[in-house]
Design a protein around this motif. Sequence first.
Motif, mmCIF file in Angstrom:
data_model
loop_
_atom_site.group_PDB
_atom_site.id
_atom_site.type_symbol
_atom_site.label_atom_id
_atom_site.label_comp_id
_atom_site.label_asym_id
_atom_site.label_seq_id
_atom_site.Cartn_x
_atom_site.Cartn_y
_atom_site.Cartn_z
ATOM 1 N N VAL A 292 40.973 11.775 7.440
ATOM 2 C CA VAL A 292 42.163 10.731 7.100
ATOM 3 C C VAL A 292 42.226 9.977 5.884
ATOM 4 O O VAL A 292 42.964 10.031 5.034
ATOM 5 C CB VAL A 292 42.650 10.190 8.405
ATOM 6 N N ALA A 293 40.818 9.334 5.643
ATOM 7 C CA ALA A 293 40.714 8.531 4.524
ATOM 8 C C ALA A 293 40.991 9.012 3.280
ATOM 9 O O ALA A 293 41.381 8.557 2.196
ATOM 10 C CB ALA A 293 39.457 8.013 4.612
ATOM 11 N N ASP A 294 40.662 10.626 3.354
ATOM 12 C CA ASP A 294 41.136 11.400 2.049
ATOM 13 C C ASP A 294 42.502 11.563 1.827
ATOM 14 O O ASP A 294 42.873 11.779 0.732
ATOM 15 C CB ASP A 294 40.145 12.645 1.997
ATOM 16 N N MET A 295 43.422 11.354 2.724
ATOM 17 C CA MET A 295 44.654 11.737 2.517
ATOM 18 C C MET A 295 45.414 10.754 2.000
ATOM 19 O O MET A 295 45.272 9.297 2.602
ATOM 20 C CB MET A 295 45.322 12.208 4.076
ATOM 21 N N PRO A 296 46.225 11.014 1.061
ATOM 22 C CA PRO A 296 47.138 10.052 0.312
ATOM 23 C C PRO A 296 48.052 9.506 1.508
ATOM 24 O O PRO A 296 48.220 8.085 1.829
ATOM 25 C CB PRO A 296 47.858 10.741 -0.668
ATOM 26 N N VAL A 297 48.727 9.995 2.353
ATOM 27 C CA VAL A 297 49.590 9.815 3.248
ATOM 28 C C VAL A 297 49.218 10.260 4.699
ATOM 29 O O VAL A 297 49.103 11.670 4.879
ATOM 30 C CB VAL A 297 51.267 10.111 2.877
ATOM 31 N N VAL A 298 49.598 9.577 5.573
ATOM 32 C CA VAL A 298 49.289 10.071 6.814
ATOM 33 C C VAL A 298 50.630 10.396 7.554
ATOM 34 O O VAL A 298 51.575 9.171 7.792
ATOM 35 C CB VAL A 298 48.329 9.041 7.809
#
Lengths: 218, 830
Positions: free
Chosen positions: B258-264
């Motif tokens: 998740v931390a790599d995702m720009p938007v959750v």
Amino acid sequence: MGASQSARTEHEFQDLADRTGFSLEQIGNLNKRFRQLSKNEETLSRQDLASISALDNNPLRAQIINAFFDKRNLRQNEAGTVQVIGFEEFLMVMSHFRPAAMHITEEEREKLRREKLRFVFNMHDTDSDGTITLEEYRRAVEELLSKAGTIGQETAKAIADAAMLEVASTTRGKMEPDEFYEGITFENFLQILKTFDIETRMHVRFLNMDTATMRCGK
Amino acid sequence: MRTMGGFSQMKLAVNFLTIGLVILSLPCGSYTEIPPKPPGSLTVLPPVKPAGGPQAFPDAENSNLPAFTMDYARIQVPFEVTLWVLLASFAKIGFHVYHKITFWVPESCLLISIGLIVGAIMHSVHEEPPAVLSYNVFFLFMLPPHRTGVWILYAPRDRSSRTWEPVLWFAVVGTLWNSIGIGMSLYAVCQIEAFEVQDINLQENMLFAAIISAVDPVAVLSVFEDVSVNEQLYIVVFGECLFNDAVTVVLYNMFIFVADMPVVEPVDVFLGVARFFVVGLGGMGFGVIFGFVASFTTRFTSNVREIEPLFIFMYSYLAYLVAELFSISSIMAIVTCALTMKYYVEENVSQRSCTTIRHVVKMLGTISETLIFFFLGVVTITTEHEWNWGYIMFTLLLALVWRGLGVLVLTQIINPFRTIPFNFKDQFILGYGGLRGAISFALVFTLPDSIGRKKLFVTTTICMIMFTVFIQGISIRPLIEFINVRRTNRNLETINVEIHSRLIEHTIAGVEDLCGQWSHYYWKDKFLKFNNRILRKIPIRDNRAESSIVALYKKLELQNAMGILDTVSGDINAGSSIVPLHEEKKSSGKPKRKFVAADLMNMHDILSKNMYKIRQRTTAYTTKHSLPNDSRTKEILIRRHTSIRRSLGPGSFNGPNEAKSQKYFSLPPGKSLDSKFPPQRLRHTGNDDDETMSEMDYPSARSRFNQPSRSSSRAMLPLRRLNTLTEVPSSSVVDLVDERSGGRGAWGRGMSRLNSSSSDSRIPAPRRHHDPSNGPDNGSSGDHGSGDNGPEGEQQPLSPTPAWAAEPGDRDDSGTQKPLLRPQWKTRKP
């Protein structure tokens, strides 16, 4: 069953709840079970209890069943046995197995202890004479070990004797060689089980939910 | 001692350090078949040239035939690993030289301290730290033995569901609670401008919170064990220890993603939840499958006993690796695998293999635990740190607060469902015992570099661990004693108490049946039934009599029988020569004296053994340092016991034989410790036969199960005869022994001298080594084989089988048995 009937039972249950300390739901559940066991009769006989198949493997089956018909356990101060019990008596016996409340004083704890130990004592003291004789104790241990299958009567006897010796030595201290130890009185019984936390151990979790129907549902 | 060992080892270690780099460069796939033995396993690797490791001793250019060469690069990796392990082990020895130290300071603190010192030295000479804590090395080699080790080392014996309920609750929900709570509030803290940490976004905070909320209270467990707190507290902490990291690792993987995702997006949250379950349950599934396959395999290993332990380790490790392969919870996999195997395997493998397995698991667990804390100290010094007062302090505070809140809230929720609720003291200790440990440490180090404030996270985590391990870890013991948490009474109870606790258990079970409230036991019973009928048949060898456990058991039984015979014979001598029997009988009816401690132990043994069928039994947990953890083995043996007893019929040692013979509460041979008690004889009320208890009945389980290796020599120990009246002249004992070894008949006379009513058929047969293949023995072995119906079998019709006839097991491995048996027979015969 009419409305008046259910009102009556409710009243009765409330009364029983006050006397035994069970909650209304618990009483309801136990009542259901009672009717199931007694086949909808008002009273429960030994045969009814003996026919519970789940009890078959319990080494203490006879003693447990006897306990339900023992007058001493019905919170009355008389000895002897009864042939049939009603729901109230059933509850009375069951109430010996209620767990201790969360916050109780030391006195209450002591009272509870005595009560529960008295129940156990009565289980051993089959002739209601106030002492557990060696014979009685032996029988109790024998029965306790009877389902294990690996040990003979002799061993059970030996254990009972050892336990008896222990009682004698802790309660009497030094005994004269020809002194005879007649049996365990209730006071001795209390003394030897001083370290045994029966108040936390001897309890059944009486569920508020109706397990009988739950089982069928699952 | 510790420092001596430490320094000498350290110098070497410091010189050659690059283990981790090299380990890193190894392809992971090539050693899936290596047992879960983190550092040691490297020694079996093909030597790999370290890629960039410094060569301390480069080969000298020499054209002539060198008289002396040195190829350090070749041995570098295993060499260094060995040194590290040795260093850690030396440290451990050192701690245990002074027991006072480990009493007040948890071992983990000491290990970290040593690590700090070593780290400081390495730092001063600019050595690279061992990069053992790469994700792969840690999770592939250090963690599996550590976790299984925890399981074995600290596993409570009480497996009843009543106490296990809260475990999952606390471990799973508690960890979720902590990580979400800490993550959210840390994010709030990050908004405070003064701390200059606004760049940490929510996802990173959540990730960090997941790392920091992994509670690893091994240190607390050992304190709990020492002071014997009540077992439900112990079990909760134990379960936390075990399942927490599974939850944490799942969360970690999730948040890393998740931390790599720009938007959750919301759908990701649902997927995350789904994944959570897939990972957890999938791990358990793999564990059960592999455990079952392993059990099935051991069904066929009877001829290759020496590799039995290997199968166990390989399968567990395989479960772990396969779970890792699918990135599901490998810790769950290995733990469930171990549990499943425990259930079945021990009935198949030999006693020796069992012991080996336990030893090895304990050893690996201990050493990996040691190494983890040790490296924690080293790495603390040697990494770069980023110090941020605000963030670190708030993390410490929030972790404590959320932990405390979590325990409070969760216990409030669970208390109404419990008979013995957690009281305030329990809650306090539970909250206070939230030490952080290996998992947090490893996870934070394996954070990808893409996380901007990784250094800050590392520093904070280390602070957190140091704080909890040192301050909370050291203070928890005085605290427990100060606020007087409920404890379990682990003293040896009196026989009466023992009898009554059994009695109560049975009564409660009975009353539960009676009032139709099965509560916990209904499904458990169902499963056990199903298990006994169907499941067990697959992995467990059918011919139970051939199981080596049975063989071993018989061996021990025989030894004990012989031991008791000697004891009895001594007594016979004394009894019959000095005091006529009838006089003794007259004096019966007055219990006279106290028992010796060993008798009590024996009685406890017999009581606890024969209560095996009871549905619940709360006992104290095993101690960490007692090897092997024998509870399960004991149970199996007890079941065997049953089956043997039944199949051997009346001629067996438990038969009426000893019922009629003179029997005494006797000390096991060699227990001279209790000799301060005068030997006693038991006499009781007017009963015709002298009731007795012989050692055959409860062959002292301690010596037998705890030290199987020793038991073979038991009989050689000087026997302690329990004769009350006079010391028997030793020659008469010898005579008796001679007489008995002369043959059954003679011996039978010896017995019947005393017991007029005992018949020959009840007397234990002559020793087996005479000739296992002679006539009567053969006949009886046939009887035995057909009669062995297992523990559930019917009571055998009483056949006049001689007792110690040859067992079927003899045919197979008589070679292995005889060496064990022979020496003592020889010593017996003067």
